[in-house]
Motif scaffolding. Structure first.
Motif, mmCIF file in Angstrom:
data_model
loop_
_atom_site.group_PDB
_atom_site.id
_atom_site.type_symbol
_atom_site.label_atom_id
_atom_site.label_comp_id
_atom_site.label_asym_id
_atom_site.label_seq_id
_atom_site.Cartn_x
_atom_site.Cartn_y
_atom_site.Cartn_z
ATOM 1 N N HIS A 146 115.063 91.008 18.894
ATOM 2 C CA HIS A 146 113.645 91.380 18.934
ATOM 3 C C HIS A 146 113.442 92.719 19.647
ATOM 4 C CE1 HIS A 146 111.705 87.217 17.914
ATOM 5 N NE2 HIS A 146 112.563 87.628 17.015
ATOM 6 N N ASP A 147 114.238 92.981 20.685
ATOM 7 C CA ASP A 147 114.181 94.285 21.359
ATOM 8 C C ASP A 147 114.433 95.434 20.391
ATOM 9 O OD1 ASP A 147 113.585 93.566 23.895
ATOM 10 O OD2 ASP A 147 115.587 93.846 24.730
ATOM 11 N N ASP A 148 115.411 95.262 19.532
ATOM 12 C CA ASP A 148 115.767 96.335 18.601
ATOM 13 C C ASP A 148 114.632 96.630 17.630
ATOM 14 O OD1 ASP A 148 118.199 96.778 19.767
ATOM 15 O OD2 ASP A 148 119.307 95.453 18.417
ATOM 16 N N VAL A 149 113.827 95.597 17.345
ATOM 17 C CA VAL A 149 112.649 95.821 16.492
ATOM 18 C C VAL A 149 111.650 96.700 17.251
ATOM 19 C CG1 VAL A 149 110.678 94.727 15.345
ATOM 20 C CG2 VAL A 149 112.946 93.668 15.213
ATOM 21 N N ILE A 150 111.381 96.313 18.497
ATOM 22 C CA ILE A 150 110.436 97.068 19.322
ATOM 23 C C ILE A 150 110.894 98.511 19.509
ATOM 24 C CG2 ILE A 150 109.410 97.219 21.660
ATOM 25 C CD1 ILE A 150 108.508 94.833 19.921
ATOM 26 N N ASP A 151 112.201 98.681 19.731
ATOM 27 C CA ASP A 151 112.729 100.020 20.037
ATOM 28 C C ASP A 151 113.076 100.820 18.787
ATOM 29 O OD1 ASP A 151 112.470 99.563 22.712
ATOM 30 O OD2 ASP A 151 114.539 98.901 23.010
ATOM 31 N N ASP A 152 112.867 100.240 17.600
ATOM 32 C CA ASP A 152 113.321 100.890 16.363
ATOM 33 C C ASP A 152 114.769 101.342 16.487
ATOM 34 O OD1 ASP A 152 111.202 100.731 14.561
ATOM 35 O OD2 ASP A 152 110.119 102.325 15.580
ATOM 36 N N ALA A 153 115.585 100.505 17.119
ATOM 37 C CA ALA A 153 116.971 100.895 17.387
ATOM 38 C C ALA A 153 117.837 100.718 16.150
ATOM 39 C CB ALA A 153 117.526 100.068 18.540
ATOM 40 N N GLU A 154 118.657 101.721 15.862
ATOM 41 C CA GLU A 154 119.521 101.696 14.682
ATOM 42 C C GLU A 154 120.911 101.161 15.009
ATOM 43 O OE1 GLU A 154 118.608 102.711 11.489
ATOM 44 O OE2 GLU A 154 116.582 102.824 12.309
ATOM 45 N N LEU A 155 121.341 101.404 16.241
ATOM 46 C CA LEU A 155 122.710 101.034 16.625
ATOM 47 C C LEU A 155 122.716 100.177 17.886
ATOM 48 C CD1 LEU A 155 124.701 104.394 16.222
ATOM 49 C CD2 LEU A 155 125.022 102.317 14.863
ATOM 50 N N ARG A 156 123.614 99.225 17.922
ATOM 51 C CA ARG A 156 123.883 98.447 19.133
ATOM 52 C C ARG A 156 125.372 98.193 19.171
ATOM 53 N NH1 ARG A 156 121.379 95.690 23.106
ATOM 54 N NH2 ARG A 156 119.267 95.897 22.267
ATOM 55 N N ARG A 157 125.985 98.572 20.288
ATOM 56 C CA ARG A 157 127.444 98.416 20.432
ATOM 57 C C ARG A 157 128.185 99.023 19.245
ATOM 58 N NH1 ARG A 157 126.259 92.276 21.797
ATOM 59 N NH2 ARG A 157 125.489 92.488 23.906
ATOM 60 N N GLY A 158 127.697 100.178 18.804
ATOM 61 C CA GLY A 158 128.387 100.909 17.750
ATOM 62 C C GLY A 158 128.202 100.357 16.350
ATOM 63 N N LYS A 159 127.436 99.279 16.231
ATOM 64 C CA LYS A 159 127.208 98.702 14.898
ATOM 65 C C LYS A 159 125.719 98.767 14.564
ATOM 66 C CE LYS A 159 131.075 95.555 14.438
ATOM 67 N NZ LYS A 159 131.507 94.286 13.849
ATOM 68 N N PRO A 160 125.399 98.825 13.260
ATOM 69 C CA PRO A 160 123.974 98.838 12.899
ATOM 70 C C PRO A 160 123.289 97.571 13.414
ATOM 71 C CG PRO A 160 125.375 98.716 10.933
ATOM 72 C CD PRO A 160 126.266 98.915 12.084
#
Lengths: 320, 320
Positions: free
Chosen positions: B83-97
């Motif tokens: 859910h954080d990645d949705v809020i942050d519009d984050a594309e990558l986490r730990r080097g993976k999409p």
């Protein structure tokens, strides 16, 4: 008979639950508070709390205990509506802008998460391991149902089984759990809880089928959103599944997407309304209702049983 | 000493937990299964399960019981990341999409909901009312923290207190709960559980401050995402708060938004790295770590205590 007259003997308790609902969503975060209150005040039939209370009448009824279950289940329902509106890009619910429309998808996501967490928190006041297991299994099924709703969107090749499984998870299971948890938390016997679970499940199936019919047959005023919204959002419901037996209709409906023009949608709605699909849908709804009535017969006679019977009858006939 | 060498005596149990994590997210819904597995396989330090197991060593350690708590807490952490990645519009986490990047926001929302529901389901295997109350309060705080993160985005006027309260809710509380629930579920005394709770809270604060420092000082390779991502997403972290004491920097940072050019961001990162703000941030992280060490001293001596001590030391010095 109006729905709310059927359970007027619960009025004091339902008012208490309304207050507890407001308390439950109170937050020092203004944004959360506003968004949650907006949702709460948009109303709703509070059918889940009503079922919880009525089911609790089959055991040792104590409103100060059972209220936590009633409030938790309504909160879970509310949280799932907020997330549903994100999936459906829905602008209106019960005639008011949705949280995603009034704020945005991100606020809606976290308002849902917050209301959901509050529900779990309330349920911990019930010290009954079975109740927690039932609720958490229900939540898992509910999320699966919602993922199914995303996956099945605009899939015009789905069959009746897919539809029934989806509405089971999306609607029927939470109503079934309301009946089951109300009775378990008040110490009713296993047999009674099981019959109430099945009653809730059958009523829930009928309830959702009726909802899906009304999306075509009711007016925008009655619905609080435009007729045909389900179809426009890509949710293929029972009347559409039946209507697609006609290949002419199927050819046309295949082209529906979020941008389909109002006139084109109206034409499809008209077709569905004059076809046999509404009657066939009502027949399936009635089939589930009859099963619900049969389950009720197994229960001891009391005012709660008579009320459940009346509510089930109402659900079968409701116009909005 | 490498982190995973510090707790090699837990290896068998951690492998079991890894298996249980995979089992927990299994679903007949292919989409859910894929998205959840994608997240699980992206790795992570599994710091919450490790804390659960170590805290359980202060009571009657039974891996077949405590594993449910460990898995539930890691799942809650995972769900909140999605859910954080949705809020942050984050594309990558730990080097993976991220899930929202590989699928979309809606799938991410429901994958989070599903993982969350699974966590609650697992926790019901623990029959300990206190544990459920603690977990549900933690969830409410966690969601409040996430709403704060939305509200505080790009708010350059926030103060240190706002930042600390936010990271408390966002990170420290879940690590504190891991320590507390591990010990409670294994029947440790209230005093021990309370000290472990505080230990977890202080370590969690230090952990998040270090994370926020590394966002500027580590390389893209170490981070698995570009340096300065927090700032670009509008998350105002401790180094930025300190650096803003310099009005020149503040004037420049005020213009940052999601579309800020890489070169401009680099310039800001360089300023932060050469300013005192990194050292001051490290000092505050150390302050929390010292409090964590002090809490540990109150606990009985055993291998778990020594390991918690080593992990806390590692967290204070980690480079990524």
């Amino acid at each position: 008979m109006k729905l709310n007259l059927m359970y007027s003997f619960l009025n004091t308790d339902l008012q208490l639950i309304e207050k507890e609902l407001e308390q439950a969503i109170q937050s020092d975060k203004q944004l959360l508070q506003e968004a949650s209150l907006h949702l709460l005040q948009a109303g709703g039939k509070r059918i889940r709390p009503i079922f919880v209370l009525l089911a609790a009448k089959f055991g040792d009824y104590n409103v100060n205990k059972i209220k936590h279950v009633a409030v938790a289940l309504e909160l879970i329902h509310m949280a799932s509506l907020v997330h549903d509106d994100v999936i459906d890009d829905a602008e209106l619910r019960r005639g008011k802008p949705t949280i995603k429309a009034k704020w945005d998808n991100k606020i809606a996501m976290y308002t849902g998460d917050y209301i959901f967490a509050r529900a779990i928190e309330l349920m911990t006041k019930i010290e009954h391991p079975d109740a927690h297991r039932i609720l958490s299994n229900t939540l898992v099924e509910l999320t699966k149902g919602e993922i199914e709703q995303i996956k099945d969107k605009f899939d015009f090749d789905q069959d009746l089984r897919t539809y029934l499984r989806r509405i089971k998870r999306k609607t029927a299971i939470l109503i079934a759990a309301s009946c089951q948890l109300g009775s378990i938390a008040s110490g009713a016997s296993k047999e009674v809880s099981h019959s109430l679970y099945l009653f809730g499940y059958y009523v829930g199936m009928s309830f959702q089928i009726t909802d899906d019919i009304l999306d075509f047959t009711a007016t925008e005023e009655q619905l609080g959103k435009p007729a045909g919204s389900d179809l426009l959002q890509g949710n293929i419901t029972l009347p559409v599944l039946y209507a697609m037996k006609d290949t002419n209709f199927k050819d046309k409906v295949l082209n529906v997407n979020e941008n389909t023009h109002r006139d084109e949608l109206q034409e499809l709605i008209q077709y569905i309304k004059q076809s046999e699909s509404i009657d066939r849908s009502i027949a399936l709804s009635d089939h589930y209702l009859n099963k619900a009535f049969k389950e009720l017969e197994k229960l001891p006679n009391n005012v709660a049983k008579r009320t459940l019977n009346n509510i089930a009858k109402f659900i079968g006939k409701r116009k909005y």
